[in-house]
Design a protein around this motif. Structure first.
Motif, PDB file in Angstrom:
ATOM      1  N   LYS A  36       0.842  -1.208   0.000  1.00 20.76           N
ATOM      2  CA  LYS A  36       0.000   0.000   0.000  1.00 20.76           C
ATOM      3  C   LYS A  36       0.871   1.249   0.000  1.00 20.76           C
ATOM      4  N   LEU A  37       1.993   1.169   0.678  1.00 21.92           N
ATOM      5  CA  LEU A  37       2.911   2.317   0.722  1.00 21.92           C
ATOM      6  C   LEU A  37       3.463   2.600  -0.682  1.00 21.92           C
ATOM      7  N   MET A  39       2.119   1.760  -3.516  1.00 22.03           N
ATOM      8  CA  MET A  39       0.996   2.245  -4.348  1.00 22.03           C
ATOM      9  C   MET A  39       0.749   3.731  -4.111  1.00 22.03           C
ATOM     10  N   ALA A  40       0.762   4.131  -2.809  1.00 21.70           N
ATOM     11  CA  ALA A  40       0.473   5.530  -2.477  1.00 21.70           C
ATOM     12  C   ALA A  40       1.581   6.451  -2.963  1.00 21.70           C
ATOM     13  N   LYS A  42       3.843   5.943  -5.301  1.00 15.00           N
ATOM     14  CA  LYS A  42       4.077   5.935  -6.746  1.00 15.00           C
ATOM     15  C   LYS A  42       2.784   6.139  -7.532  1.00 15.00           C
ATOM     16  N   ASP A  43       1.690   6.383  -6.769  1.00 16.50           N
ATOM     17  CA  ASP A  43       0.395   6.674  -7.387  1.00 16.50           C
ATOM     18  C   ASP A  43      -0.015   5.594  -8.399  1.00 16.50           C
ATOM     19  N   LEU A  44       0.009   4.350  -7.951  1.00 16.76           N
ATOM     20  CA  LEU A  44      -0.330   3.228  -8.829  1.00 16.76           C
ATOM     21  C   LEU A  44      -1.797   2.844  -8.643  1.00 16.76           C
ATOM     22  N   ASN A  45      -2.306   2.071  -9.584  1.00 14.74           N
ATOM     23  CA  ASN A  45      -3.724   1.720  -9.543  1.00 14.74           C
ATOM     24  C   ASN A  45      -3.999   0.412  -8.816  1.00 14.74           C
ATOM     25  N   SER A  46      -3.156  -0.570  -9.059  1.00 14.90           N
ATOM     26  CA  SER A  46      -3.404  -1.861  -8.411  1.00 14.90           C
ATOM     27  C   SER A  46      -2.122  -2.682  -8.369  1.00 14.90           C
ATOM     28  N   ILE A  63      -4.542  -5.614  -4.400  1.00 10.05           N
ATOM     29  CA  ILE A  63      -5.199  -4.334  -4.126  1.00 10.05           C
ATOM     30  C   ILE A  63      -5.766  -3.876  -5.460  1.00 10.05           C
ATOM     31  N   PRO A  64      -7.053  -3.639  -5.613  1.00  7.33           N
ATOM     32  CA  PRO A  64      -8.083  -3.855  -4.607  1.00  7.33           C
ATOM     33  C   PRO A  64      -8.277  -5.334  -4.288  1.00  7.33           C
ATOM     34  N   GLU A  65      -8.894  -5.543  -3.137  1.00  4.00           N
ATOM     35  CA  GLU A  65      -9.100  -6.907  -2.672  1.00  4.00           C
ATOM     36  C   GLU A  65     -10.183  -7.606  -3.484  1.00  4.00           C
ATOM     37  N   LYS A  66     -11.209  -6.825  -3.855  1.00  2.00           N
ATOM     38  CA  LYS A  66     -12.300  -7.403  -4.653  1.00  2.00           C
ATOM     39  C   LYS A  66     -11.797  -7.600  -6.074  1.00  2.00           C
ATOM     40  N   SER A 126      -2.194   2.854 -14.815  1.00  5.94           N
ATOM     41  CA  SER A 126      -2.951   3.104 -16.057  1.00  5.94           C
ATOM     42  C   SER A 126      -2.368   4.290 -16.814  1.00  5.94           C
ATOM     43  N   LYS A 127      -1.587   5.146 -16.089  1.00  2.00           N
ATOM     44  CA  LYS A 127      -1.101   6.385 -16.709  1.00  2.00           C
ATOM     45  C   LYS A 127       0.263   6.221 -17.374  1.00  2.00           C
TER      46      LYS A 127
ATOM     47  N   TYR B 124     -10.925   1.739  -1.273  1.00  2.00           N
ATOM     48  CA  TYR B 124     -10.136   1.431  -2.468  1.00  2.00           C
ATOM     49  C   TYR B 124     -10.018  -0.076  -2.668  1.00  2.00           C
ATOM     50  N   ASN B 125      -9.942  -0.794  -1.557  1.00  2.07           N
ATOM     51  CA  ASN B 125      -9.879  -2.251  -1.642  1.00  2.07           C
ATOM     52  C   ASN B 125     -11.146  -2.834  -2.241  1.00  2.07           C
TER      53      ASN B 125
END
Lengths: 387, 364
Positions: A36-37, A39-40, A42-46, A63-66, A126-127, B124-125
């Motif tokens: 999560k760190l 992702m935050a 580096k502004d990543l999506n998943s 991430i996301p979990e679903k 995605s970017k 977000y999850n």
């Protein structure tokens, strides 16, 4: 930001990432803290991790979990091919990546890190059109460290599972021993009663040899009764040791000796130094009773002398029960504490007495050991710590 | 639409006339005279779908109001939700299956609840980058936690509400704070408490930095007066700082922030002036321009501490936003709230909580 400042920031960011690794032995929490760190920052999506479990490619974290699993058409050969590359790389999202992604990906790029035994780690943006080689090189040693922490998490989980199973099996075994012993007592008492009736009702019809045989039956019944009693105690130590009280061990040992009915040729000397402790009275009685009983049983001297004492040690006391009995050969010093181990054919011995003593001491966090000289006597030492 | 009334029925009438078949987002200024329980009862009786939050102040067309209500209507709303017990670690968020692209999630969350970052993590999850996120932290100007979230079931503390709509959204996120000192490492932290910076007591390090920059002595007594100009900035790779606002110091010398600061986070100490902040608001407004066709309204989630910092110049920030957004032929209402923490995903990126930031959402 100038190049120098940029370098410092890069190093500090890597420090931040590395400090987020291994903050928990739990697999998911370990992943949460690190991934999560990243992702935050580096502004990543998943992101997601593939691993092979029981020969099947499985997503073990995302991430996301679903997960949109309906979009997944996991072609294991793609995952295996990527894993076999043994390196870390950036890859634009194409059909192959979409096939093994748990989400619908909207263009962009994935960065794939090889976690070796822990599978493959994917980051998705995605970017971005690419993850730079510099960035991958910077992250590689950190991700490698993360992969080791995943292996540790995995080993810890397995160990926890094993321990839980072991505890369960141990409990089941104790319950089984308790039930079986309990159920055996009743028919045993019936046999004993029947034998005494036979001896009484047919005393004129049974010859001396018959009486001797019936006495042997009674002796074996007593032996079996003792054995069952000891198995019952052994299997219920954990259950019975939960109530803790203040115990004056001088009083407790004196009362135990009185209740035992000590033969006349036995002298027991209790050192005044026995302390007042916090403990379970049933367990402490059982502990001293078994050691005293043992000292009497295995004594061939006309005057059996037993000495009980203690000395203060760090955070507790060390106790001893000393006798002038037959002694034990050094090679048996460990064997005597094992269940059903007897060194002589004493009919009154169940072979569990010292095993019970060891279990009680260990349940109290202590140790037990023996010092002995054949023909001169034995001293059992044990430690009990303050609670 | 801005309304200042203590009559719930007037609010109902306005909604029924202006926002037919829309789901309402109701932003209430803390000092409003309207009875919120009565309003909820009337909204329920009228069968209006809504979510709401209480804020220190509300915004409408270049003005800040201490009292009154902002009514914002949203079309194509597929789901609304309430999450309670955010103070417990085991709170649960209902999951809805999303249909189709171009969706957004709008949320109000108690700005002073201790698990606000965890709430965003779990959101977000649930949905990941498949939708855009926009939101604001609710609460009181006193920074004392109050029940500040409401929906048809009542008013709640440690809670969040939200809606998911399948409509377009354009997001602009900027703050305008610049580095004055750093980098530093937050070597010890616990949720929103910064305990150590560079292995020393956090407050002592913070005092030294401020003294070096401004010659001002920051103490427990004048803390917020000075700290409002010196937030922490967490550096991200591809965008500007994520700002964290230290609002108080406790008896242990820990700095109390709005939102979580993770242990070992690398931070800079920031500072700004009216010009940089207002320029940032202009940039945020520019970001949303042209991203969606025929926008109907804008919602601004602007940090209360920007107002406290800019004071009488704050309305210039609103004017700057309005000038950008309404520079096209078709002027639209620009409304919103002064919030305690701002919520955004930078479009389709990772969802985060910001402080001292202006977030503009353009909706159609």
């Amino acid at each position: 930001m100038d190049q120098f400042s940029k370098n410092i920031m890069d190093v500090l960011q890597l420090y931040e990432f590395s400090m987020a690794i291994g903050r928990s032995f739990d697999y998911k929490e370990n992943c949460n803290s690190f991934l999560k760190l990243i992702m935050a920052r580096k502004d990543l999506n998943s992101c997601w991790i593939y691993n092979k479990i029981e020969g099947k490619c499985t997503i073990t974290y995302s991430i996301p979990e679903k997960r949109q699993l309906e979009v997944m058409n996991c072609d294991e050969s793609i995952v295996e091919n990527l894993h076999q590359k043994m390196n870390n790389f950036s890859l634009p999202v194409g059909q192959e990546i979409q096939k093994i992604s748990p989400f619908i990906l909207n263009g962009g790029t994935v960065c794939v890190f090889n976690l070796k035994a822990s599978g493959l780690l994917f980051f998705y943006s995605s970017k971005r059109s690419t993850f730079t080689q510099l960035e991958i090189n910077q992250l590689s040693p950190i991700v490698e460290k993360f992969s080791y922490s995943l292996e540790a998490s995995d080993a810890f989980t397995k160990q926890e599972k094993l321990l839980r199973n072991l505890e369960k099996q141990n409990q089941e075994l104790n319950d089984y021993a308790h039930v079986v012993s309990h159920d055996l007592k009743s028919p045993l008492r019936n046999i004993e009663t029947l034998v005494s009736w036979v001896k009484q009702d047919y005393k004129n019809l049974i010859d001396e040899k018959g009486i001797k045989t019936l006495n042997l039956v009674s002796e074996n019944l007593e032996k079996m009764d003792n054995l069952i009693d000891d198995i019952l105690i052994h299997s219920t130590i954990e259950k019975k040791s939960t109530e803790i009280h203040t115990l004056d061990l001088s009083d407790l040992v004196s009362n135990t000796i009185s209740a035992m009915g000590i033969p006349d040729h036995v002298t027991i000397k209790i050192d005044k130094s026995l302390p007042i402790i916090q403990g379970n009275s049933f367990m402490m009685q059982q502990l001293f009773q078994n050691l005293i009983d043992n000292a009497i049983k295995y004594n061939d001297k006309p005057n059996c002398e037993i000495e009980i004492g203690a000395r203060t040690i760090n955070k507790g006391h060390e106790y001893y029960v000393k006798d002038n009995g037959i002694g034990i050969e050094k090679k048996y010093f460990f064997k005597i504490f094992e269940t059903f181990q007897r060194l002589s054919n004493n009919p009154k011995s169940s072979g569990i007495g010292l095993s019970i003593v060891k279990k009680i001491v260990q349940n109290n966090g202590g140790n037990i050991w023996v010092e002995s000289e054949v023909n001169f006597g034995t001293t059992f030492y044990f430690t009990l710590f303050n609670t | 639409m801005y309304l200042n009334t203590d009559q719930p029925l007037k609010v109902i009438e306005q909604i029924q006339t202006t926002f037919t078949n829309q789901t309402m987002v109701i932003s209430v200024a803390e000092a409003s005279s309207i009875d919120l329980f009565e309003l909820i009862s009337e909204l329920n009786k009228a069968g209006i779908q809504y979510i709401g939050g209480i804020f220190p102040k509300v915004i409408s067309n270049n003005k800040v109001y201490n009292e009154g209500i902002i009514l914002s209507g949203f079309s194509n709303v597929k789901h609304t939700f309430l999450v309670t017990e955010l103070d417990r670690i085991d709170f649960e968020i209902e999951h809805f299956e999303l249909e189709g692209p171009n969706q957004f999630l709008f949320t109000f969350a108690d700005g002073l609840t201790k698990n606000l970052s965890l709430y965003l993590d779990r959101l977000y999850n649930n949905y990941g980058g498949s939708l855009a996120y926009f939101g604001a932290g609710t609460g009181s100007l006193t920074l004392q936690q109050i029940p500040s979230i409401f929906n048809k079931d009542g008013i709640f503390q440690d809670a969040a509400v939200g809606l998911i709509s399948s409509s377009d959204i354009a997001l602009g996120v900027k703050h305008g704070w610049k580095k004055v000192s750093g980098p530093f490492i937050v070597t010890k932290a616990d949720q929103n408490l910064v305990k150590q910076i560079n292995w020393q007591k956090a407050f002592e390090v913070y005092q030294t930095i401020i003294k070096q920059h401004s010659e001002k002595e920051i103490t427990a007594e004048n803390f917020f007066e000075i700290s409002k100009a010196y937030p922490f900035g967490i550096l991200k790779d591809s965008s500007e700082y994520v700002v964290r606002d230290p609002i108080d110091v406790n008896e242990n010398g820990d700095l109390i922030c709005i939102g979580e600061v993770i242990e070992n986070t690398v931070v800079d100490i920031l500072n700004g002036d009216a010009e940089t902040l207002i320029n940032a608001a202009t940039e945020a407004a520019k970001e949303v321009l042209g991203k969606i066709t025929s926008p109907k309204h804008a919602y601004v989630s602007d940090c209360i501490s920007r107002v406290l910092f800019l004071e009488e110049e704050y309305e210039k920030e609103l004017l700057a936003i309005s000038e950008q957004i309404n520079s096209k032929d078709n002027p639209i209402p620009i409304e919103g709230a002064l919030s305690i923490g701002e919520i955004s995903s930078f479009g389709d990126g990772y969802l985060q909580l910001f402080n001292k930031t202006v977030i503009i959402g353009l909706f159609n």
